[in-house]
Structures are given as C-alpha cells and as structure tokens.
Write a protein that holds these residues in place. Structure first.
Motif: not given
Length: 314
Positions: A14, A18-19, A22, A47-48, A50-51, A54-55, A95
């Motif tokens: 978690e 996000s990093q 993105e 978290v997933c 929400e991602l 959002r995208y 990342y």
C-alpha cells in the motif's frame, strides 16, 4: 511509440504501489497498467481501487476467489487480461525511470526482436533499509555487462558464459504475440519464490532477446525492510532450499526439452546437484560430495564456482 501493457502484481504494498503506477503512466508508450491484487493483508486493495477510479489506463483485477495465489499466478492473470502489443512487468514496490522504453521504441521496429532487456538500479526507501541491505545491493546496477547476441542470453543466464551478468523482470519488455506462441506455461505457479527467474530462463531460450540500455538504469528496485525476496537474498531466510526447488524445476524442464543440446542439459543437471548438496543435512552432504567427487566431479566444480553454493556448503 509502442503499445505496452504493464503488469503489476500487488501484495502488501500500500505504501509503494501509487508510485509504481504513476511512474508507468508518465510514459507515453504505456497503453495500460494492469493491477492484480493478491489478497494483501494491508490496505493495498483500497489504494488500487482509488488508482483505478482516478486513471482511465489503470485496470484492477483480483483472482476469481479473491484469494492469495502468489506472484506467479498473479502475473499469469495479468497476462490473460493484457491487450497491448508488448508486455512489461513492474513489482509494486519498484518504479520506472523516464528512459524505460527509449531503446524498445527503436528495437521493436525490427520484427525479429522478440524481447528487450535493460538495467535495474537500486533505491532505498529508508536509512534503516539501506543499513540492512546495502551490503547486498550497494549502488550497483543489475545488468548484463556487454551487448550479446540473442543466442548467448540463455547460456549466460544459466551461468555458462562466465560473468554474463543479470537482468531483472522489471527491465524486460516482451513482444506479446511471440510469448503467447512460444512459451507455455508462463509463470510456474507452484514456485512461491524465484518463479520469475525460472520464467526468464525459459523465455531466453525460446525468444530472441536483445540488449537495450544496459549501462544505466531504466527502472529502480525499491528496497525496504519488508521485501520478502530481499530477505531471502540477504540470507535472513535460508536461500538454499528455495534455489534447490528452482534448479530442480529448471532441470526437469531441460531434460524434457528435446531441442536443448546435451552439454547444456548436463550443465543444468550439475547446477541442480550443487544446490542439492549445499542444502543437504551435514552427513548426507558429505556422502554426496564424496560420491560426486568419484562419479561426477563436475557437479562439485559447478557448485564451487557459485558463490551461494560456497556460502551454504558448511
């Protein structure tokens, strides 16, 4: 521009996912990011979600039973859902860098190129993680040390080419059509660790893989206190038993694959034996060493060339 599906297996990440997402979305070659959540004990699923909301390019999946199935099965599910022309992988705590697909964009213009590999750097998420694991990774690149033709990649990966080096799955891009046609199965789901290494061995045998950017990082390995594979590599978890299972699987595949030359099959069998010896109880270890010194000295010699074998021998 190429059309890449980035597959991210998510478990207990978690803080980092996000990093990861993105960093992929920042690249114009990324057509979609496929998150496969593997019943994380933390809030990674939220978290997933929400991602994904959002995208538009982020797609979220779970296993049909919502259970935990491990990294192999999770990546396989991502492969089933992927629709891009090319496949890339990214661990949820790692990342991409802005140059991630610079080499691929040019190399994949040639139809003969079925995969491209690059170099992986290291990022320590905390001073504590750096203190714990700097001796393992330092600031070194995980990379192949010079450009090799595709036919040298498989022998290099199984340690037949001396100091060939390594590439990580995070720095690999694959032509999806070639992988579907030539590789079956994809990831071995019964291997809970090192399933990516076994996958890379077979992939480098069946597909033509070319070097991309190997002298500087195209992605970063995120090192933190909770990395399971980092704990194995650093010997917080005894590594020999997991490597025995890996080489047992590779040996089983190699012996069954008729097109693999006999000398390579023998080398793989000896690598398996060397790790089997290293992982054996003390009395059995010495009886095996004595037997192979007489019947197949190369099995011992193969092991002595491997630093992990030497560490685990006594």
């Amino acid at each position: 521009m190429i059309k890449v599906s980035v597959i991210i297996p998510v478990y207990n990440a978690e803080k980092y996912v996000s990093q990861a997402v993105e960093s992929a979305l920042n690249l114009e070659d990324v057509y979609e990011v496929i998150l496969v959540e593997d019943k994380s004990p933390d809030n990674a699923l939220q978290v997933c979600q929400e991602l994904a909301s959002r995208y538009d390019r982020v797609k979220l999946y779970q296993h049909p039973d919502k259970g935990n199935h491990g990294a192999g099965a999770t990546r396989n599910l991502g492969l089933e859902k992927a629709t891009g022309d090319f496949i890339a992988f990214l661990d949820a705590d790692d990342y991409y860098l802005p140059n991630r697909f610079d080499a691929e964009r040019e190399l994949f213009k040639t139809p003969d190129v079925e995969g491209v590999y690059g170099a992986l750097g290291v990022h320590y998420y905390s001073e504590k993680a750096k203190e714990q694991y700097y001796s393992l990774f330092q600031d070194h690149l995980t990379t192949v040390y010079k450009n090799h033709p595709p036919e040298d990649v498989f022998p290099g990966q199984i340690h037949m080419k001396g100091s060939f080096g390594l590439f990580s799955i995070d720095a690999l891009t694959i032509r999806r059509e070639s992988m579907i046609k030539k590789l079956n199965p994809f990831f071995k789901t019964h291997l809970r660790l090192h399933q990516d290494t076994e996958f890379l061995f077979r992939l480098s045998y069946y597909l033509k893989l070319y070097p991309g950017i190997v002298d500087k990082a195209v992605a970063m390995r995120g090192v933190h206190e909770d990395n399971r594979i980092t704990q194995v590599d650093s010997r917080k978890v005894k590594p020999s038993s997991t490597r025995v299972l890996l080489w047992k699987e590779v040996n089983h595949w190699a012996q069954a694959e008729q097109s693999i030359p006999g000398n390579i099959k023998l080398h793989i069998e000896r690598m398996y034996r060397s790790f089997e010896i290293a992982n054996a109880p003390l009395l059995r270890k010495w009886s095996m060493i004595f037997r192979y010194l007489i019947t197949d000295f190369q099995s011992i010699r193969s092991g002595l060339y491997n630093i992990n074998f030497r560490k685990d021998l006594f």
